[in-house]
Every structure is written in structure tokens, then in C-alpha cells.
Design an enzyme around this catalytic site. Structure first.
Site, short mmCIF file in Angstrom:
data_model
loop_
_atom_site.label_atom_id
_atom_site.label_comp_id
_atom_site.label_asym_id
_atom_site.label_seq_id
_atom_site.Cartn_x
_atom_site.Cartn_y
_atom_site.Cartn_z
N ASP A 15 4.00 20.69 -98.92
CA ASP A 15 4.05 21.85 -99.84
C ASP A 15 2.69 22.41 -100.25
O ASP A 15 2.47 22.71 -101.43
CB ASP A 15 4.85 21.48 -101.10
CG ASP A 15 6.29 21.13 -100.82
OD1 ASP A 15 6.66 20.99 -99.64
OD2 ASP A 15 7.06 20.96 -101.79
N ASP A 54 8.64 24.27 -99.76
CA ASP A 54 9.73 24.77 -100.58
C ASP A 54 10.06 26.16 -100.07
O ASP A 54 9.14 26.97 -99.86
CB ASP A 54 9.25 24.89 -102.04
CG ASP A 54 9.79 23.79 -102.95
OD1 ASP A 54 10.46 22.88 -102.46
OD2 ASP A 54 9.52 23.88 -104.17
N HIS A 56 12.79 28.66 -101.20
CA HIS A 56 13.93 28.88 -102.08
C HIS A 56 14.49 30.31 -102.00
O HIS A 56 13.73 31.26 -101.84
CB HIS A 56 13.50 28.66 -103.54
CG HIS A 56 13.05 27.28 -103.85
ND1 HIS A 56 13.63 26.14 -103.34
CD2 HIS A 56 12.04 26.83 -104.66
CE1 HIS A 56 13.02 25.07 -103.83
NE2 HIS A 56 12.05 25.45 -104.61
N SER A 62 16.67 25.50 -109.35
CA SER A 62 15.55 24.85 -110.06
C SER A 62 14.79 25.83 -110.95
O SER A 62 13.91 25.42 -111.71
CB SER A 62 14.56 24.24 -109.06
OG SER A 62 13.81 25.24 -108.39
N HIS A 73 9.47 30.05 -108.10
CA HIS A 73 8.35 29.73 -107.22
C HIS A 73 8.84 29.63 -105.78
O HIS A 73 10.02 29.36 -105.54
CB HIS A 73 7.70 28.39 -107.62
CG HIS A 73 8.63 27.23 -107.48
ND1 HIS A 73 9.58 26.91 -108.44
CD2 HIS A 73 8.81 26.33 -106.49
CE1 HIS A 73 10.27 25.87 -108.05
NE2 HIS A 73 9.84 25.49 -106.86
N LYS A 98 12.67 23.29 -97.02
CA LYS A 98 13.62 22.50 -97.82
C LYS A 98 14.07 23.28 -99.04
O LYS A 98 13.40 24.24 -99.45
CB LYS A 98 13.00 21.17 -98.23
CG LYS A 98 11.75 21.29 -99.08
CD LYS A 98 11.13 19.91 -99.29
CE LYS A 98 9.76 19.97 -99.94
NZ LYS A 98 9.76 20.38 -101.33
N GLU A 105 18.60 21.34 -104.46
CA GLU A 105 17.21 21.04 -104.80
C GLU A 105 16.75 19.90 -103.91
O GLU A 105 17.54 19.01 -103.56
CB GLU A 105 17.09 20.66 -106.28
CG GLU A 105 15.69 20.21 -106.71
CD GLU A 105 14.58 21.28 -106.56
OE1 GLU A 105 14.48 21.88 -105.47
OE2 GLU A 105 13.80 21.45 -107.51
N ALA A 133 3.30 17.96 -104.89
CA ALA A 133 2.44 17.39 -105.93
C ALA A 133 2.69 15.89 -105.96
O ALA A 133 3.81 15.43 -105.70
CB ALA A 133 2.76 18.00 -107.28
N CYS A 137 6.97 16.13 -105.21
CA CYS A 137 7.39 16.19 -103.81
C CYS A 137 6.66 15.18 -102.92
O CYS A 137 7.26 14.68 -101.96
CB CYS A 137 7.24 17.62 -103.28
SG CYS A 137 8.42 18.74 -104.10
ZN LIG Z 1 10.82 24.14 -105.66
#
Ligand SMILES: [Zn+2]
Length: 191
Positions: A15, A54, A56, A62, A73, A98, A105, A133, A137
């Protein structure tokens, strides 16, 4: 020193996206500092390389607007979801998206993806993990990698944490070690 093996090792970059770096919607303090050591590794290592992201939908569960924990985000196809421009994308062989459905999530790159199967099919036995982070993740990806039966090396100089509570990063690294992960500095890896 740890010797990397081109056949049995894989690098997983977690990420390293604009929204998780300074200036992004969910910036990790000094998040962009993970990039120089990751690039050094990507350029030197001749093993399989993967980046997770990520990815989304706009109405992801989330997000605070949907009752989740985080500001919006990494909405797919937006600047925030792009990899940070300093990351050397030319060295990445596989990108794993993902948490791509509104109600799904996934902090871990293994959750709801084919990553474990892809790594096993290639004969990978050990994964080297850096990115963002530490306390979300990276931790989830490292712990899932252990559950999937991989050896895990976490790059201690190539991860940064959100630190919602001070000390979360250190506690997360400790949790990863308890689960059998090794932590090393990138300059201790021989490629
Ligand atoms: Zn996320």
C-alpha cells in the site's frame, strides 16, 4: 546478513499509495520514507515482486460516511489510490488490489485475493514485506503470510505506522515477531 533467493523469496510492497503518504487523505507520518529502501530492494532483488493496494469503491464500508473508521481514501482510479510517484513501479511484477467491494474490508493483501495461491504456484516459501502501515496493513499481511505457511521477513526501516495510539507500531512489530516473523534492516539483505 540474510541472503535472498531468487526462486523461493518474494517481495511484497504494501500500500505505498498517495493517500497513505504526506499530502494524502489518510497520511501515515513520514509514510514516503519507506520508498527509498523499498526501491533499493526492488532494483537489486531478482525475486518475484508484488505490490498490494487499497482499491476501494466510493461508498466503501471503511469510510466514515458509511459508518467506518477512516476518512475516504484510495478510491479506485483516483490520484489517492495511485502508487506514490517515487515508487519504482517498473520493478513490480504483480499488483494485488484489495477491499474492492463496498462491503469488503481487507487490511491484508491475502484477504479476498489469490495472492497465497499465486505465491505457492511460483514456489515461493518466504516473503519480504515493507510498506504502509506497520500497525494495520503491514501487520495484517505479515500475520496472514504466516498463517498461509510462508516464512516472513519484515523490513524494519521500510515500514511506518499510523500510530492512532502512540506505540502501536512497536507493539505491532512485537506481535509479528511473536507470530514467527523476522525483522531486519534492508541493508542486511544480500541479493
Ligand atoms: Zn482502506
Amino acid at each position: 546478513m540474510v541472503n535472498l533467493d531468487s526462486h523461493r523469496d518474494a517481495v511484497i510492497v504494501v500500500d505505498v499509495q498517495n493517500d497513505f503518504c504526506p499530502g494524502g487523505a489518510l497520511a501515515v507520518p513520514d509514510g514516503d520514507q519507506v520508498i527509498p529502501p523499498i526501491n533499493v530492494l526492488l532494483r537489486r532483488a531478482n525475486c518475484f515482486t508484488v505490490a498490494t493496494r487499497d482499491w476501494h469503491p466510493k461508498n466503501h464500508c471503511s469510510f466514515k460516511a458509511q459508518g467506518g473508521l477512516w476518512p475516504g481514501h484510495c478510491v479506485a482510479e483516483t490520484w489517492g489510490a495511485d502508487f506514490h510517484p517515487a515508487l519504482d513501479r517498473s520493478r513490480l511484477q504483480l499488483i494485488v488490489s484489495k477491499a474492492t467491494a463496498p462491503d469488503q474490508e481487507a487490511y491484508s493483501g491475502f484477504q479476498g485475493t489469490a495472492l497465497a495461491e499465486i505465491l505457492r504456484d511460483r514456489g515461493v516459501q518466504r516473503v519480504v514485506i515493507g510498506g504502509l502501515a506497520t500497525d494495520y496493513c503491514v501487520k495484517a499481511t505479515a500475520l496472514d503470510a504466516r498463517r498461509e505457511g510462508f516464512e516472513v521477513i519484515v523490513l524494519e526501516d521500510a515500514v511506518r505506522g499510523v500510530e492512532v495510539n502512540p506505540g502501536d507500531s512497536d507493539r505491532s512489530l512485537e506481535e509479528m515477531k511473536q507470530a514467527g516473523c523476522t525483522t531486519v534492516r534492508t541493508d542486511r539483505l544480500m541479493t
